[in-house]
Design an enzyme around this catalytic site. Structure first.
Site, PDB file in Angstrom:
ATOM      1  N   LYS A 222       0.887  -1.172   0.000  1.00 64.16           N
ATOM      2  CA  LYS A 222       0.000   0.000   0.000  1.00 64.16           C
ATOM      3  C   LYS A 222       0.922   1.219   0.000  1.00 64.16           C
ATOM      4  CE  LYS A 222      -2.056   2.950   1.842  1.00 64.16           C
ATOM      5  NZ  LYS A 222      -1.830   4.351   1.436  1.00 64.16           N
TER       6      LYS A 222
ATOM      7  N   GLU B  38       8.852   1.481  11.551  1.00 65.15           N
ATOM      8  CA  GLU B  38       9.855   2.548  11.487  1.00 65.15           C
ATOM      9  C   GLU B  38       9.074   3.843  11.597  1.00 65.15           C
ATOM     10  OE1 GLU B  38      12.938   1.892  11.376  1.00 65.15           O
ATOM     11  OE2 GLU B  38      13.139  -0.098  10.523  1.00 65.15           O
TER      12      GLU B  38
ATOM     13  N   CYS C 266      13.115  11.069   8.214  1.00 68.62           N
ATOM     14  CA  CYS C 266      12.920  10.662   9.602  1.00 68.62           C
ATOM     15  C   CYS C 266      14.199  10.843  10.411  1.00 68.62           C
ATOM     16  CB  CYS C 266      12.470   9.212   9.638  1.00 68.62           C
ATOM     17  SG  CYS C 266      13.557   8.147   8.711  1.00 68.62           S
TER      18      CYS C 266
ATOM     19  N   GLU D 231       7.747  16.358  16.092  1.00 69.77           N
ATOM     20  CA  GLU D 231       8.381  16.199  14.773  1.00 69.77           C
ATOM     21  C   GLU D 231       7.681  17.133  13.774  1.00 69.77           C
ATOM     22  OE1 GLU D 231       7.559  12.584  12.537  1.00 69.77           O
ATOM     23  OE2 GLU D 231       9.663  12.417  12.004  1.00 69.77           O
TER      24      GLU D 231
HETATM   25  P1  NAD Z   1       1.703   8.305   7.600  1.00 69.76           P
HETATM   26  O1  NAD Z   1       1.722   7.517   8.850  1.00 69.76           O
HETATM   27  O2  NAD Z   1       0.732   9.424   7.484  1.00 69.76           O
HETATM   28  O3  NAD Z   1       1.407   7.375   6.340  1.00 69.76           O
HETATM   29  C1  NAD Z   1       2.215   6.255   6.047  1.00 69.76           C
HETATM   30  C2  NAD Z   1       1.377   5.205   5.354  1.00 69.76           C
HETATM   31  O4  NAD Z   1       0.400   4.709   6.263  1.00 69.76           O
HETATM   32  C3  NAD Z   1       0.604   5.718   4.135  1.00 69.76           C
HETATM   33  O5  NAD Z   1       0.665   4.728   3.137  1.00 69.76           O
HETATM   34  C4  NAD Z   1      -0.808   5.881   4.682  1.00 69.76           C
HETATM   35  O6  NAD Z   1      -1.805   5.772   3.696  1.00 69.76           O
HETATM   36  C5  NAD Z   1      -0.880   4.716   5.641  1.00 69.76           C
HETATM   37  N1  NAD Z   1      -1.884   4.854   6.696  1.00 69.76           N
HETATM   38  C6  NAD Z   1      -2.333   5.997   7.281  1.00 69.76           C
HETATM   39  N2  NAD Z   1      -3.252   5.702   8.232  1.00 69.76           N
HETATM   40  C7  NAD Z   1      -3.381   4.350   8.250  1.00 69.76           C
HETATM   41  C8  NAD Z   1      -4.168   3.442   9.026  1.00 69.76           C
HETATM   42  N3  NAD Z   1      -5.007   3.855   9.979  1.00 69.76           N
HETATM   43  N4  NAD Z   1      -4.031   2.120   8.777  1.00 69.76           N
HETATM   44  C9  NAD Z   1      -3.167   1.664   7.834  1.00 69.76           C
HETATM   45  N5  NAD Z   1      -2.422   2.483   7.063  1.00 69.76           N
HETATM   46  C10 NAD Z   1      -2.513   3.810   7.281  1.00 69.76           C
HETATM   47  O7  NAD Z   1       3.195   8.788   7.408  1.00 69.76           O
HETATM   48  P2  NAD Z   1       3.775   9.731   6.257  1.00 69.76           P
HETATM   49  O8  NAD Z   1       3.221  11.095   6.509  1.00 69.76           O
HETATM   50  O9  NAD Z   1       3.573   9.090   4.940  1.00 69.76           O
HETATM   51  O10 NAD Z   1       5.337   9.700   6.547  1.00 69.76           O
HETATM   52  C11 NAD Z   1       5.979  10.587   7.394  1.00 69.76           C
HETATM   53  C12 NAD Z   1       6.288   9.930   8.725  1.00 69.76           C
HETATM   54  O11 NAD Z   1       7.048   8.745   8.503  1.00 69.76           O
HETATM   55  C13 NAD Z   1       7.144  10.787   9.635  1.00 69.76           C
HETATM   56  O12 NAD Z   1       6.670  10.663  10.947  1.00 69.76           O
HETATM   57  C14 NAD Z   1       8.513  10.159   9.507  1.00 69.76           C
HETATM   58  O13 NAD Z   1       9.386  10.381  10.581  1.00 69.76           O
HETATM   59  C15 NAD Z   1       8.176   8.730   9.354  1.00 69.76           C
HETATM   60  N6  NAD Z   1       9.277   8.015   8.720  1.00 69.76           N
HETATM   61  C16 NAD Z   1      10.019   7.159   9.484  1.00 69.76           C
HETATM   62  C17 NAD Z   1      11.092   6.487   8.918  1.00 69.76           C
HETATM   63  C18 NAD Z   1      11.923   5.540   9.737  1.00 69.76           C
HETATM   64  O14 NAD Z   1      12.685   4.793   9.156  1.00 69.76           O
HETATM   65  N7  NAD Z   1      11.822   5.539  11.047  1.00 69.76           N
HETATM   66  C19 NAD Z   1      11.412   6.692   7.573  1.00 69.76           C
HETATM   67  C20 NAD Z   1      10.633   7.584   6.834  1.00 69.76           C
HETATM   68  C21 NAD Z   1       9.565   8.234   7.426  1.00 69.76           C
END
Ligand code: NAD
Length: 486
Positions: free
Chosen positions: A181, A257, A291, A390
């Site tokens: 997804k 992550e 991140c 963040e």
């Molecule tokens: P997000 O959590 O909004 O979305 C990530 C994914 O989750 C998307 O595909 C979204 O559609 C899906 N999603 C959202 N709600 C959901 C639910 N209830 N059930 C299942 N899937 C759901 O994150 P984002 O805005 O895409 O990414 C940014 C975040 O990711 C930041 O917090 C960043 O720090 C983190 N990040 C962490 C790492 C790491 O390695 N630790 C790497 C990159 C980004």
């Protein structure tokens, strides 16, 4: 913007080797965040499409991939890596159009590193050994690895192909089948990757993609699905909590992550030239949408003024704007919502008594697109929201410290624990501090460097589990012991 988009792509789901629309023909619009122009329409999937994709993945798993030879999988992974490199320019362009990041960055980092994951895990499974324990009573215990079944990969938008590949390569390497997804903002490179997998000889149904949203939509349906054995997720903390609840039904294995608010600890004896150059990257590369971004900067008092002056001067040299121009360092933020959220944090810093040393608003001259100036905030306290939360944009805070104990306390005063950078030429100090910082990954005199064999992940609320090298192999396989009496 001077440059018009040069690639436009509609994205359908990829299920059982075929491109398919949603059952109800629903779509949503994909927009280039640098121009606000529509660059394609995307099939919007939900529970029905997830059911189709999981059924296809199950069929492919039991239909052969589960028992495929490691040598066959290694060869396919290698070909996927090669095909990504062959299509590097096209993929880099799509990634930049989707995310707003500089084309130079997606060309130099995102796409080659995505290929690197496939090459690395191809080699790793070619050399995997096992453990064996002969017993005095005449028995041999040995350990084997089995695939775990259908795995759901839920991906973020900041490094779309790179982070997807870091999960997909070890997942396929161990003989699992997959439902992906992608983030709703960045559907394009994942869709091309499905074609690349097919071209590399991957059987139909091993990799499936369902586009759509998260909550009450495709993401949640995947996290809940009883035939999915594990979810690997990268994204925000609160999403992680929702996924954990949704995944509880059949006790799925989880790899998370999550976010970070990573401290940079800059001691007075550091190499200041190197610190300033690297801190520019760790603060603003990919618009700060990383991140691992070093968004909390702590500087020892003796060099605070010098560091600030040089860091501000260098920040003002950053070129923000058209991602397609070679000289651009910082592109557009992913979406209008995120852009407004980042600007609200800058306003909040002012309300919290902070000083904006440079930046602080949208970029003048860019009428279209979500461009925010690289922004440095000083004068905020440890308990202000801009230090604790963040922001995920080109915004950093700088605070001053006097002693090693004080900065360790400040660095650890966070519910996040992803990474940290320590800058000092005192080896003893580096060892002492590195051991005390509560994070999964600590750099000394560098940032963003990691051997693919090392574990990667967060402590506290920055994640669950580790990826990288054998740690990924552990997550994507079931470890079984066989005890044979003779
Ligand atoms: P997000 O959590 O909004 O979305 C990530 C994914 O989750 C998307 O595909 C979204 O559609 C899906 N999603 C959202 N709600 C959901 C639910 N209830 N059930 C299942 N899937 C759901 O994150 P984002 O805005 O895409 O990414 C940014 C975040 O990711 C930041 O917090 C960043 O720090 C983190 N990040 C962490 C790492 C790491 O390695 N630790 C790497 C990159 C980004």
């Amino acid at each position: 913007m001077e440059t018009e988009p040069t690639a436009v792509m509609d994205c359908l789901h990829v299920i059982d080797g075929k491109y398919v629309p949603s059952h109800n023909q629903k779509t949503f619009v994909n927009t280039n965040p640098a121009t606000e122009q529509m660059i394609g329409s995307v099939a919007e999937g939900g529970k029905t499409e997830i059911d189709w994709a999981v059924a296809a993945a199950r069929k492919a798993y039991y239909g052969g991939w589960k028992n495929s030879k490691w040598s066959e999988r290694a060869a396919i992974l290698r070909r996927i890596g090669e095909l990504i490199l062959q299509r590097k320019d096209e993929l880099a362009m799509l990634e930049s159009l989707d995310t707003g990041k500089p084309l130079s960055l997606s060309t130099a980092v995102d796409i080659p590193r995505a290929a690197g994951s496939f090459h690395y895990f191809s080699s790793l499974i070619s050399t995997l050994g096992t453990e064996a324990y002969p017993m005095e009573v005449g028995a041999l215990n040995y350990v084997i690895r089995k695939p775990i079944g259908v795995v759901g990969l839920i991906c973020p938008w900041n490094l779309p192909l790179l982070l997807l590949s870091a999960k997909l390569a070890p997942c396929l390497a161990m003989g699992n089948t997959v439902v992906i997804k992608p983030a709703e903002w960045t559907p394009m490179t994942a869709t091309v990757l499905a074609q690349i997998c097919k071209d590399a000889g991957l059987p139909d149904g091993v990799v499936n993609i369902v586009h759509g949203f998260g909550k009450d939509a495709a993401g949640e349906a995947l996290a809940e699905h009883p035939d999915v054995s594990a979810i690997a997720f990268t994204g925000e903390n609160h999403t992680g909590k929702q996924i954990m609840r949704a995944a509880a039904g059949n006790l799925k294995r989880l790899s998370f992550e999550l976010g970070g608010k990573n401290p940079n600890l800059i001691f007075a004896d550091c190499d200041l030239d190197k610190v300033v150059d690297t801190t520019i990257r760790s603060s603003f590369i990919n618009q700060g949408e990383v991140c691992l971004s070093g968004s909390r900067i702590y500087v020892q008092r003796a060099i605070y003024e010098t560091f600030l002056q040089r860091f501000v001067a260098k920040t003002r040299e950053q070129v923000v704007g058209d991602p397609m121009q070679a000289q651009t360092n910082i592109g557009a933020l992913i979406s209008k919502e995120h852009y407004e959220r980042v600007l609200r944090y800058i306003d909040l810093a002012r309300e919290e008594g902070g000083t904006i040393e440079t930046g602080g608003s949208r970029v003048k001259g860019c009428e279209k697109g979500y461009f925010v100036e690289p922004t440095i905030i000083t004068g905020v306290s440890q308990d202000s929201r801009v230090v604790r939360e963040e922001i995920f944009g080109p915004v950093v805070t700088i605070q001053v410290f006097d002693t090693e104990e004080e900065v360790i306390r400040q660095a650890n005063d966070s519910h996040y624990g992803l990474s940290a950078s320590i800058w000092t030429n005192d080896v003893s100090c580096a060892f002492r501090v590195a051991e005390q910082i509560e994070v999964g990954l600590t750099w000394v005199n560098t940032w963003f460097l990691r051997d693919p064999r090392t574990p990667y992940g967060g402590v506290k609320e920055s994640g669950i589990g580790r990826q990288g090298g054998m740690y990924s192999i552990d997550f994507y396989s079931d470890i079984s012991t066989i005890c044979m009496k003779y």
